[in-house]
Every structure is written in C-alpha cells, then in structure tokens.
Design a protein around this motif. Sequence first.
Motif, PDB file in Angstrom:
ATOM      1  N   ASP A 187      79.975  20.138  78.739  1.00 51.48           N
ATOM      2  CA  ASP A 187      79.827  19.356  77.446  1.00 51.48           C
ATOM      3  C   ASP A 187      81.043  19.670  76.749  1.00 51.48           C
ATOM      4  O   ASP A 187      81.078  20.601  76.041  1.00 51.48           O
ATOM      5  CB  ASP A 187      78.537  19.941  76.678  1.00 51.48           C
ATOM      6  CG  ASP A 187      78.314  18.618  75.374  1.00 51.48           C
ATOM      7  OD1 ASP A 187      79.190  17.824  75.401  1.00 51.48           O
ATOM      8  OD2 ASP A 187      77.164  19.083  74.699  1.00 51.48           O
ATOM      9  N   MET A 188      82.073  18.726  76.757  1.00 52.11           N
ATOM     10  CA  MET A 188      83.253  19.015  75.892  1.00 52.11           C
ATOM     11  C   MET A 188      83.609  17.912  75.067  1.00 52.11           C
ATOM     12  O   MET A 188      83.221  16.691  75.157  1.00 52.11           O
ATOM     13  CB  MET A 188      84.413  18.878  77.012  1.00 52.11           C
ATOM     14  CG  MET A 188      85.574  19.531  76.682  1.00 52.11           C
ATOM     15  SD  MET A 188      86.925  19.523  77.822  1.00 52.11           S
ATOM     16  CE  MET A 188      87.298  17.663  78.110  1.00 52.11           C
ATOM     17  N   ALA A 189      84.299  18.329  73.978  1.00 52.84           N
ATOM     18  CA  ALA A 189      85.085  17.606  72.884  1.00 52.84           C
ATOM     19  C   ALA A 189      86.247  17.861  72.651  1.00 52.84           C
ATOM     20  O   ALA A 189      86.650  19.069  72.208  1.00 52.84           O
ATOM     21  CB  ALA A 189      83.938  17.469  71.818  1.00 52.84           C
ATOM     22  N   SER A 190      87.484  16.933  72.763  1.00 46.99           N
ATOM     23  CA  SER A 190      88.650  17.610  72.498  1.00 46.99           C
ATOM     24  C   SER A 190      89.662  16.503  72.097  1.00 46.99           C
ATOM     25  O   SER A 190      89.032  15.077  72.295  1.00 46.99           O
ATOM     26  CB  SER A 190      89.253  18.160  73.721  1.00 46.99           C
ATOM     27  OG  SER A 190      89.305  17.171  74.932  1.00 46.99           O
ATOM     28  N   ASN A 191      90.630  16.590  71.724  1.00 47.61           N
ATOM     29  CA  ASN A 191      91.704  15.781  71.506  1.00 47.61           C
ATOM     30  C   ASN A 191      93.008  16.189  72.496  1.00 47.61           C
ATOM     31  O   ASN A 191      93.199  17.114  72.366  1.00 47.61           O
ATOM     32  CB  ASN A 191      92.336  15.855  69.825  1.00 47.61           C
ATOM     33  CG  ASN A 191      91.167  15.027  68.988  1.00 47.61           C
ATOM     34  OD1 ASN A 191      90.515  14.239  69.593  1.00 47.61           O
ATOM     35  ND2 ASN A 191      91.326  15.617  67.742  1.00 47.61           N
ATOM     36  N   VAL A 192      93.478  15.052  73.117  1.00 52.05           N
ATOM     37  CA  VAL A 192      94.607  15.302  74.029  1.00 52.05           C
ATOM     38  C   VAL A 192      96.101  14.341  73.655  1.00 52.05           C
ATOM     39  O   VAL A 192      95.697  13.118  73.792  1.00 52.05           O
ATOM     40  CB  VAL A 192      94.122  15.154  75.418  1.00 52.05           C
ATOM     41  CG1 VAL A 192      95.324  15.569  76.418  1.00 52.05           C
ATOM     42  CG2 VAL A 192      93.010  16.274  75.898  1.00 52.05           C
ATOM     43  N   SER A 193      97.113  14.861  73.607  1.00 57.98           N
ATOM     44  CA  SER A 193      98.239  14.098  73.645  1.00 57.98           C
ATOM     45  C   SER A 193      99.251  14.578  74.715  1.00 57.98           C
ATOM     46  O   SER A 193      99.193  15.781  74.605  1.00 57.98           O
ATOM     47  CB  SER A 193      98.651  14.104  72.096  1.00 57.98           C
ATOM     48  OG  SER A 193      99.085  15.372  71.850  1.00 57.98           O
ATOM     49  N   PHE A 194     100.036  13.504  75.177  1.00 56.43           N
ATOM     50  CA  PHE A 194     101.229  13.904  75.999  1.00 56.43           C
ATOM     51  C   PHE A 194     102.361  13.072  75.752  1.00 56.43           C
ATOM     52  O   PHE A 194     102.267  11.767  75.510  1.00 56.43           O
ATOM     53  CB  PHE A 194     100.783  13.705  77.218  1.00 56.43           C
ATOM     54  CG  PHE A 194     101.716  13.913  78.416  1.00 56.43           C
ATOM     55  CD1 PHE A 194     102.136  15.417  78.641  1.00 56.43           C
ATOM     56  CD2 PHE A 194     102.626  12.910  79.210  1.00 56.43           C
ATOM     57  CE1 PHE A 194     103.018  15.585  79.604  1.00 56.43           C
ATOM     58  CE2 PHE A 194     103.518  13.222  80.162  1.00 56.43           C
ATOM     59  CZ  PHE A 194     103.624  14.713  80.182  1.00 56.43           C
ATOM     60  N   ASP A 195     103.477  13.804  75.499  1.00 51.98           N
ATOM     61  CA  ASP A 195     104.715  13.239  75.099  1.00 51.98           C
ATOM     62  C   ASP A 195     105.698  13.315  76.395  1.00 51.98           C
ATOM     63  O   ASP A 195     105.951  14.229  76.691  1.00 51.98           O
ATOM     64  CB  ASP A 195     105.475  13.741  73.794  1.00 51.98           C
ATOM     65  CG  ASP A 195     106.659  13.155  73.261  1.00 51.98           C
ATOM     66  OD1 ASP A 195     107.391  12.502  74.200  1.00 51.98           O
ATOM     67  OD2 ASP A 195     106.824  13.132  72.177  1.00 51.98           O
ATOM     68  N   LEU A 196     105.746  11.987  77.009  1.00 49.82           N
ATOM     69  CA  LEU A 196     106.640  11.944  78.260  1.00 49.82           C
ATOM     70  C   LEU A 196     108.061  12.313  77.949  1.00 49.82           C
ATOM     71  O   LEU A 196     108.371  12.811  78.932  1.00 49.82           O
ATOM     72  CB  LEU A 196     106.270  10.486  78.837  1.00 49.82           C
ATOM     73  CG  LEU A 196     107.091  10.306  80.131  1.00 49.82           C
ATOM     74  CD1 LEU A 196     106.334  11.274  81.341  1.00 49.82           C
ATOM     75  CD2 LEU A 196     106.894   8.922  80.597  1.00 49.82           C
ATOM     76  N   THR A 197     108.621  12.003  76.813  1.00 46.98           N
ATOM     77  CA  THR A 197     109.867  12.225  76.526  1.00 46.98           C
ATOM     78  C   THR A 197     110.282  13.852  76.607  1.00 46.98           C
ATOM     79  O   THR A 197     111.235  14.241  77.079  1.00 46.98           O
ATOM     80  CB  THR A 197     110.490  11.551  75.223  1.00 46.98           C
ATOM     81  OG1 THR A 197     110.318  10.249  75.495  1.00 46.98           O
ATOM     82  CG2 THR A 197     112.061  11.856  75.126  1.00 46.98           C
TER      83      THR A 197
END
Length: 731
Positions: free
Chosen positions: A333-343
């Motif tokens: 049971d997981m809750a999260s925010n994820v972001s990825f900057d390719l540059t």
Amino acid sequence: MKKILIFISIPIVAILIAILALVVFVNPNQFKPLIVEQTKEQTGFDLVIDGDISWSFFPHIGFNIGKTQVLNPNGFKQAQVVKIDEVALDISVLPLLEKKLDIGNVTLNGADIFIHTLKDGRSNLDIMKQSVEGNADDSGNKEAETVAQKDPESTTVSGATDELAAPWQVSLAGIAVNNAKLEMIDDKNGSQLSLSDVNFALSQFQFDQWSKAEFNIKGKNNQQTFSAAGETEFKVSQDLKDYELRSTQLEAKFKDPSTDIEKLTVNLDSFKFDNANSMKVGVKGKAADMNIDINQAASLTVNKAMTFVRLDDMTVKGKVDGKALPLSPVNIDMASNVSFDLTKQYLDVTLKKLGINDLLIDGNAQVSLAPSIPKIVFDLHSPEINVDALLKQMNKGQTAADPKTASTANKAPAKSTSNVSQSEPDLSATRTLDVTGKVAIDKLTANNAKMQNVVTQFKVNRGVIDLQRLAANLYGGSVNANARIDARKNTPTYSIHKEVKGVQVQPLLKDVANMDFVSGTGNITADLTGQSFITDKVKQNLAGVIKLNFADGSFYGVNVAHEIRTVQALFNGKKAEADTVKKTDFSALTSTMNLSKGVMKTDNLAMQSPLLRILGKGQANYVNETVDFLVTTSIVGTLKGQGGKDTNELKDITLPISIKGTWAEPKIRPDLNAALDDQTKQKAKEKIDEAKVKAQKEVDRGIDKLLGGKDSDKNDDVKKAAGDLLNNLFK
C-alpha cells in the motif's frame, strides 16, 4: 435567379459527366504498367498486380485493387515483401475544387508483410531505403536548377502564392485493416518476431476534431507470446504539433517460460501535454515464481518537449506472493509523488506512505543519473519496525510453502564441520554505488531488544560503507556508534566504535539472551576491528578492546555473604544457615577486556561494595561460547544488615569463586578447596610464629645461664646468632 442556377449547375453537370465517362470508357487496368514502373523507380521493388483494378462510383469515386505482391530480391527466404488480398480507396471529387481532400473508407484486407535481415546485416528494406535516398537527391537537384532558371519578377504572383500557401482541409471517413500479418526475421541476431490477426479501425477523421481508433493484435517473439487490444479517441492539430487523447483503454497478455501476465490494463481518461491526466494501470499474473496482483493510479503530467514527467498522488495497492520471496504474501500500500527530469537525468520521489504488511515507511529520495555512477540520496522514517515479527512471518511463510524444509529446519542443527563451504557475501555492487541515506525509526525491536528513537546515517561510496551515526535510546540509556566497512577487496575489513551509557543491564540481557545473572547501570565502550563476514572468521579475526563500567547492581545466582558464612561455619565445625536470597550487591564493577583470535581475556575485573572487594581474571571463548573465570572475594565491611554477624569474626577471610561453563548456563560456585588451603596456611603461620617466640625465649634463658649475666655484650651477639638460626629452621 433561374439563370444563376443554370450557370452554377453547368460545371457540376460537366464534372459528373466527366466522372461517368472516366468510369465507363477508361479501363484502370491499363495503368498497371505505369504503377509497376513507378513502384520500381520509387522503392526499388518489383510490383505484381494479380487482381483487377476496378472503379467504384458510389458514394464516392474510388478504386479497388485485387491481389497484389511486392517481390523480394533473390537471397531472401520468402518471395514477397508485401502481399495484399485487397485494397480499396474512395475520394470525393467536388471538394477538391475547394482544397478539401475528403477521403472515404480506406480498406486493407489480408496484408502480409515480411522483413528479413541476413547474417551479413543486409535487409530487404535496404533496397527501398537506397531508392528513396537517391530519388530525394535527384529531386533536390532538379528543384534547385528550376529555381535558378526562373525569373522571380515574372513568376511571382501574389494571389497564386497565397493560394498555394493556404492549407488543405483533409478528412477521412475511416480506415479498416483486416487480418494483417507481419513477420520480422533477423538471422544476424537470431530473433524472430511474428504479428498475426492484426486488425485496425479508424472512424471519421478530421483535423482538430475527435476521432476514434480501435485495434487488436497477436504476436510471438522467439519464446514469447503476447496479445493486445485497445481503443482510444484522439485529436490532431492542423500543423501536427498538438494532439490529445481521451478514453484510452488497453488490455494485453504476455507469456514466456518464466512469466505469465494474465492481464495488463491501462486506462487513461485523458492526455494533453502540460496538463494533469488521470491514469490507471493494473497487472495480474505470474513472474519469476511470484503471483502478482497490483493496481496503480496517478495523475500524469508530461511537458510538450517530453523532457519532464511527473506522477502526482500515485497510489500502488496489491499483493505479491511466492516461494521466491523471503516474506509471503507481501501486501503493498503505497502513496507517493514521482518526477523525472530527462534533461538533468534527475529522479525525485516523495514517499507519503509505503505499507508492506505491518511495516510503514515514509520519506523522500533523489536519484541523479547524470554522473558515471548514479548518486542516490534518501531520508526515510518508520514509526515502528519489529524485525523479530518479520522474521517469524518469513519462517511461517517457508513452513507453509515447503513443509519438508520446515520440518528439517525444526530438527536439532548438526554440528558444523570443516567440510561445510562458506563464502564471503558479494559486496561488489557497492563499488558502483554513491548512496547517502538516513533512516529514523521511532520504535525498533531486533533480537528481542527494544529501542526507541533510532537514527542511522550512512554513506556508500565506491565500495566503502561508512556508518556515520547510529544512535538509539534503550533500557533507560543510550547507544551511539559509528563503523566503517571497506569492501573494495574480496575480503572486506571493518572497524567499529560504540558507546553505551546508562543502560539497565538486567532487562537488556533478559530480552536479548534470556539471562538475568547481573543487574545494574551499564556503561560500555568498544573499539573493534576485523575482517571477513564468514561467521567463524568473524569470531576468529575480531580484535580490540571493550571497557565495562557497571554501577549499583547485583550478581544473581550467588550470595557471597552467605558463602563466606558457610566457609566460616565449616572452620568452626557448625552447620551453615539456609540461603534465602541468591544475590550479591555491588556499587561498581569495572573491567577492560582484550579480544583476539576468538578469545576475550581480562586480568583487572574489579567489583566494589560496602561489604566486599572482588578481583577477578580469566577468559571467555566467543567461538565456543564458554567462560572460565576465577574471582577472589574479601570482606571489607560488616555482614550486619545481610543476616550475618559482625565483621570482626570474619576479618581477612578471602573466598575464591569459580565461574565456568557456557554463556547460557554458567556455573557459579565457591572454590572451597582454595579457601581451605588459605585458611590452613594462615593457621600454620600462626602456630609457627608462636613456636618461634617460645623457642627464642628458651634459647635466651639458656645463653644467660651459660655465659653468666644478662647484660653482657657477648650475650647479645650469641642471642642474635641463635635467633637467625631459629628463623632459618622455621622457614
């Protein structure tokens, strides 16, 4: 008005007559040679049209082409590159006058495409690639020559230019692809991909308007089989720079020798660049002997340049179970925010909640993929972790999964032999890591020891594991430690510094080792070094110094005061009183222990109390887990208050106490033989001293009689010589 209608209808009627004449009097099959020639020129392939080309008139003008083949050159396994049963295309003519391209239904039935790469790397697509590149070069040269020869002033017409610049309006009634196949064979890499039952349907299409597409497909890639089906609605801008999706649904299956994904679903309510889009993903099946049933949901945002992806409010819920897992089942049971900057090659994760069965974790993590070795930084927190409960669940899972293994594990372990192979744990992965982490745990239970406010900070950098800080509160005190492991070589080395302050020893020993023979407030300092993580070698190679300082405690299992009274009673020929309390109190207990080659030695064990002074020496073998100590006890105070007599009756009695046996069950008993020897020696000394005094008196009396006179100097010299002789006799 009537004239106007007649004027307008004349061109329409003319066009209709022309179309009718085209259909009636022009046989489209006469264009076959031209089509074959242009195909060869533009693609390099030979085209064979076995079926007839026929016109269609209603509802749009169009044509149908029967069985058609595009042939492979010699040397390829299959004769055709493309084989088609039927192609149909409709076009509305009148809208062409208004720069509108209205295409009716495009139908492609029974298409069979074959792409082959030979062992030398040549592919049948290379022929088309070379032809396209050659035609592009020729076209570019001709265009440049034409522009150079033209007179700009005479050819530039503003109205014509504007008309040419005006965009065409394109619409498509639909596309239908039925029962298509694709086969890709790569002899160079030894792979084969086959797609079958490929069906595709596209509804009415027009720029900046919503259209609907559906598809289904089956395939095989070597030992992998898969299928997929889905539908979506999409909208494309006139300049092809913007597009949107909505109501997107995908369902797929996948299977290979180790994986069987029964159902993979993807649902995307909408998708638009730089907007938050609701997305759901579900996976159910089996992979690596694990049963998986997981559902994920998130708000997906992708920038227009497709260099930044963010998943907000991402939730993952499901269950994983299987023999391969140390803990089964695993409820997630997981809750999260994820972001990825390719540059920047930068991943950022904020973990709102991660629940694995009863374990809860929150925190954040950042990963930078730009360096040659990825850099990872994380900060995690858990309100409570019970390692013992997790291990119990793991053992329970193994019991349920394999009863035979469990029954074997419950048997008494066989004695270890030198033939049992042991190897170092593989820490080579740490040489490719750059990790900085912090873990905080409010409550931690490990090996039945209970700790609070546990904080661990560490760094792993290219094979060196640096435990910068380990701090915790436990049993009324605290522990602080740091350590370093060097895993750059196959046999790791390590060093440890630990300080324990104010810990209540008895409840700690009771919880950890089920031992309660000592109590008090413990202070421990340890500086240790070693090498190897093989259990036996760890014990053999462990070296260093441990300093103990216990205060205000007791030894349980022996009452030293009672043992002293017992010895005294034996000397006096009396029976000792019954021992009601097996405990000996102390105010301070100190020792410095040296560890080397599996043995811990000390020669300065000292204990102080109002009644006793205890000194001890001996050793403990932590390979065999045995102890062999001898402590000597002397009375320095009074036995009153402990049920005894006044100290004056027991002055100068020293009692040796032997501590031998295993760590779990040490045998603590007085060494009466040694005590009796000491007592006998003391009495013998007293008797000898008494005999010496009497003998000296008799000798002095005899000398006085022989020499006549007590005050003679000569008498004194003779007496001194006689005294020396007596001393030598009584030695």
